[in-house]
Design a protein around this motif. Structure first.
Motif, PDB file in Angstrom:
ATOM      1  N   SER A   1       0.833  -1.198   0.000  1.00  0.00           N
ATOM      2  CA  SER A   1       0.000   0.000   0.000  1.00  0.00           C
ATOM      3  C   SER A   1       0.870   1.252   0.000  1.00  0.00           C
ATOM      4  N   GLY A   2       0.378   2.274  -0.662  1.00  0.00           N
ATOM      5  CA  GLY A   2       1.077   3.553  -0.710  1.00  0.00           C
ATOM      6  C   GLY A   2       0.184   4.604  -1.343  1.00  0.00           C
ATOM      7  N   LEU A   3       0.123   5.774  -0.765  1.00  0.00           N
ATOM      8  CA  LEU A   3      -0.759   6.828  -1.265  1.00  0.00           C
ATOM      9  C   LEU A   3      -0.220   7.492  -2.523  1.00  0.00           C
ATOM     10  N   LEU A   4       1.047   7.795  -2.527  1.00  0.00           N
ATOM     11  CA  LEU A   4       1.630   8.545  -3.640  1.00  0.00           C
ATOM     12  C   LEU A   4       2.576   7.717  -4.478  1.00  0.00           C
ATOM     13  N   LYS A   5       2.801   6.476  -4.087  1.00  0.00           N
ATOM     14  CA  LYS A   5       3.740   5.624  -4.796  1.00  0.00           C
ATOM     15  C   LYS A   5       3.101   4.279  -5.127  1.00  0.00           C
ATOM     16  N   THR A   6       3.518   3.696  -6.228  1.00  0.00           N
ATOM     17  CA  THR A   6       3.237   2.290  -6.523  1.00  0.00           C
ATOM     18  C   THR A   6       4.430   1.486  -6.025  1.00  0.00           C
ATOM     19  N   LYS A   7       4.158   0.465  -5.201  1.00  0.00           N
ATOM     20  CA  LYS A   7       5.228  -0.322  -4.589  1.00  0.00           C
ATOM     21  C   LYS A   7       5.019  -1.801  -4.915  1.00  0.00           C
ATOM     22  N   LEU A   8       5.984  -2.396  -5.594  1.00  0.00           N
ATOM     23  CA  LEU A   8       5.902  -3.803  -5.988  1.00  0.00           C
ATOM     24  C   LEU A   8       7.108  -4.580  -5.489  1.00  0.00           C
ATOM     25  N   ILE A   9       6.850  -5.815  -5.073  1.00  0.00           N
ATOM     26  CA  ILE A   9       7.900  -6.737  -4.617  1.00  0.00           C
ATOM     27  C   ILE A   9       7.768  -8.033  -5.407  1.00  0.00           C
ATOM     28  N   VAL A  10       8.883  -8.587  -5.857  1.00  0.00           N
ATOM     29  CA  VAL A  10       8.889  -9.859  -6.578  1.00  0.00           C
ATOM     30  C   VAL A  10       9.361 -10.969  -5.639  1.00  0.00           C
ATOM     31  N   ASP A  11       8.553 -12.020  -5.504  1.00  0.00           N
ATOM     32  CA  ASP A  11       8.913 -13.196  -4.706  1.00  0.00           C
ATOM     33  C   ASP A  11       9.180 -14.376  -5.627  1.00  0.00           C
ATOM     34  N   LEU A  12      10.106 -15.227  -5.231  1.00  0.00           N
ATOM     35  CA  LEU A  12      10.358 -16.495  -5.925  1.00  0.00           C
ATOM     36  C   LEU A  12      10.207 -17.621  -4.910  1.00  0.00           C
ATOM     37  N   LYS A  13       9.318 -18.583  -5.230  1.00  0.00           N
ATOM     38  CA  LYS A  13       9.029 -19.695  -4.322  1.00  0.00           C
ATOM     39  C   LYS A  13       9.475 -21.013  -4.947  1.00  0.00           C
ATOM     40  N   ASP A  14       9.949 -21.937  -4.087  1.00  0.00           N
ATOM     41  CA  ASP A  14      10.337 -23.250  -4.589  1.00  0.00           C
ATOM     42  C   ASP A  14       9.120 -24.166  -4.663  1.00  0.00           C
ATOM     43  N   CYS A  15       9.340 -25.442  -4.983  1.00  0.00           N
ATOM     44  CA  CYS A  15       8.229 -26.370  -5.194  1.00  0.00           C
ATOM     45  C   CYS A  15       7.484 -26.701  -3.912  1.00  0.00           C
ATOM     46  N   ASN A  16       8.028 -26.333  -2.760  1.00  0.00           N
ATOM     47  CA  ASN A  16       7.342 -26.528  -1.482  1.00  0.00           C
ATOM     48  C   ASN A  16       6.614 -25.269  -1.016  1.00  0.00           C
ATOM     49  N   GLY A  17       6.587 -24.251  -1.881  1.00  0.00           N
ATOM     50  CA  GLY A  17       5.903 -23.020  -1.529  1.00  0.00           C
ATOM     51  C   GLY A  17       6.704 -22.109  -0.618  1.00  0.00           C
ATOM     52  N   ILE A  18       7.990 -22.395  -0.446  1.00  0.00           N
ATOM     53  CA  ILE A  18       8.847 -21.593   0.432  1.00  0.00           C
ATOM     54  C   ILE A  18       9.498 -20.473  -0.378  1.00  0.00           C
ATOM     55  N   VAL A  19       9.416 -19.254   0.127  1.00  0.00           N
ATOM     56  CA  VAL A  19      10.028 -18.115  -0.552  1.00  0.00           C
ATOM     57  C   VAL A  19      11.548 -18.212  -0.403  1.00  0.00           C
ATOM     58  N   VAL A  20      12.254 -18.321  -1.528  1.00  0.00           N
ATOM     59  CA  VAL A  20      13.708 -18.438  -1.493  1.00  0.00           C
ATOM     60  C   VAL A  20      14.403 -17.117  -1.828  1.00  0.00           C
ATOM     61  N   PHE A  21      13.625 -16.181  -2.385  1.00  0.00           N
ATOM     62  CA  PHE A  21      14.208 -14.869  -2.694  1.00  0.00           C
ATOM     63  C   PHE A  21      13.101 -13.836  -2.830  1.00  0.00           C
ATOM     64  N   SER A  22      13.319 -12.661  -2.257  1.00  0.00           N
ATOM     65  CA  SER A  22      12.402 -11.533  -2.405  1.00  0.00           C
ATOM     66  C   SER A  22      13.214 -10.282  -2.732  1.00  0.00           C
ATOM     67  N   THR A  23      12.700  -9.488  -3.640  1.00  0.00           N
ATOM     68  CA  THR A  23      13.367  -8.236  -3.961  1.00  0.00           C
ATOM     69  C   THR A  23      12.970  -7.165  -2.950  1.00  0.00           C
ATOM     70  N   LYS A  24      13.691  -6.079  -2.971  1.00  0.00           N
ATOM     71  CA  LYS A  24      13.250  -4.898  -2.241  1.00  0.00           C
ATOM     72  C   LYS A  24      12.096  -4.265  -3.014  1.00  0.00           C
ATOM     73  N   GLU A  25      11.415  -3.349  -2.377  1.00  0.00           N
ATOM     74  CA  GLU A  25      10.315  -2.659  -3.049  1.00  0.00           C
ATOM     75  C   GLU A  25      10.826  -1.898  -4.268  1.00  0.00           C
ATOM     76  N   GLY A  26      10.158  -2.130  -5.399  1.00  0.00           N
ATOM     77  CA  GLY A  26      10.368  -1.271  -6.553  1.00  0.00           C
ATOM     78  C   GLY A  26       9.271  -0.224  -6.549  1.00  0.00           C
ATOM     79  N   THR A  27       9.604   1.024  -6.688  1.00  0.00           N
ATOM     80  CA  THR A  27       8.612   2.087  -6.545  1.00  0.00           C
ATOM     81  C   THR A  27       8.506   2.946  -7.799  1.00  0.00           C
ATOM     82  N   SER A  28       7.371   3.630  -7.892  1.00  0.00           N
ATOM     83  CA  SER A  28       7.147   4.585  -8.974  1.00  0.00           C
ATOM     84  C   SER A  28       6.167   5.650  -8.495  1.00  0.00           C
TER      85      SER A  28
END
Length: 265
Positions: free
Chosen positions: A66-93
């Protein structure tokens, strides 16, 4: 990250109105490929080795904060067990137009993925997918047995490979659905149980010392395909090569497809 050969991108994201809205899913695939990954959008024809061993791939997801003046997106990568193995920092605009803001925020989030300098190392090529992660068998062991066997003709070799594949499938299916009356899974840090029944399975959730029945997992006319009738968890599912139960269902609020992984214990 270099251990994983593929990335699967969903057709849509929960915060969007429809599949590939603003071409955000297509852009996600493009950016993964730009930075060295082999990527597919769910529903595309997958390579045979990924069909055989789903744990060669990661599943991508994009989250919106959530953000009032910004768009904030995060990319997650999950393995075959549904475990997040990598997350990016927020990308904003700060762009006001939706498509421009989503694209800029996603590209900014992908700067962390670019920094990985990803290059597949081929480690998972030496493993054969079986019924559980704990029982992976190195391919080299199989090769040593094959090298000791008498030389076969091409037709004999082909028949042998087909028979071996069928045998493995039968063993895997039997291991997944027949060897235990009760199978334990985890999903969202909760424990779920599949109790074998004549119709398929009864789905239950363990809460402390008590067990709450949630519904039924019914056999369909196709092998290893099931119909799930369990309230919010209703949908269709199947067992993957590691015995995890993969559930496809529709988010009742957004009408978007959700894929849940119940990781086998």
């Amino acid at each position: 990250m270099n251990d994983y050969k593929y990335v699967i991108v969903p057709e849509g994201y929960v915060f969007l109105r429809e599949n590939d809205d603003y071409q955000l899913n297509s852009l996600t695939k493009f950016l993964f490929e730009k930075y060295g990954f082999t990527a597919f959008i769910r529903g595309e024809d997958l390579p045979e080795d990924l069909k055989t061993n789903g744990c060669k791939g990661l599943t991508a997801d994009v989250r919106k904060n959530s953000g009032l003046l910004k768009t904030k997106l995060i990319v997650d990568l999950k393995d075959c067990n549904g475990i997040v193995v990598f997350s990016t920092k927020e990308g904003t605009s700060r762009e006001k137009e939706y498509k421009k803001s989503y694209h800029e925020a996603l590209r900014n989030a992908f700067k962390d993925i670019q920094a990985l300098n990803y290059k597949y190392n081929g480690k998972k090529e030496n493993m054969v997918a079986v019924s559980s992660p704990q029982s992976n068998v190195p391919k080299e062991v199989n090769n040593s047995v094959e090298n000791a066997a008498p030389t076969m003709s091409k037709s004999e070799s082909a028949n042998s490979m087909i028979n071996e594949k069928n045998t493995k499938e039968q063993v895997r299916e039997k291991t997944i659905v027949s060897s235990q009356k009760t199978i334990s899974f985890t999903y969202n840090d909760e424990i779920y149980l599949l109790n074998k029944k004549e119709f398929g399975f009864e789905l239950s959730q363990k809460k402390g010392s008590s067990v709450l029945s949630l519904g039924k997992i019914l056999k369909s006319s196709r092998k290893n395909d099931y119909i799930v009738k369990a309230g919010d968890l209703s949908g269709s599912g199947y067992f993957d090569a590691y015995g995890n139960f993969i559930l496809d269902r529709i988010n009742p609020v957004t009408d978007k497809l959700i894929t849940d992984t119940f990781a086998r214990q």
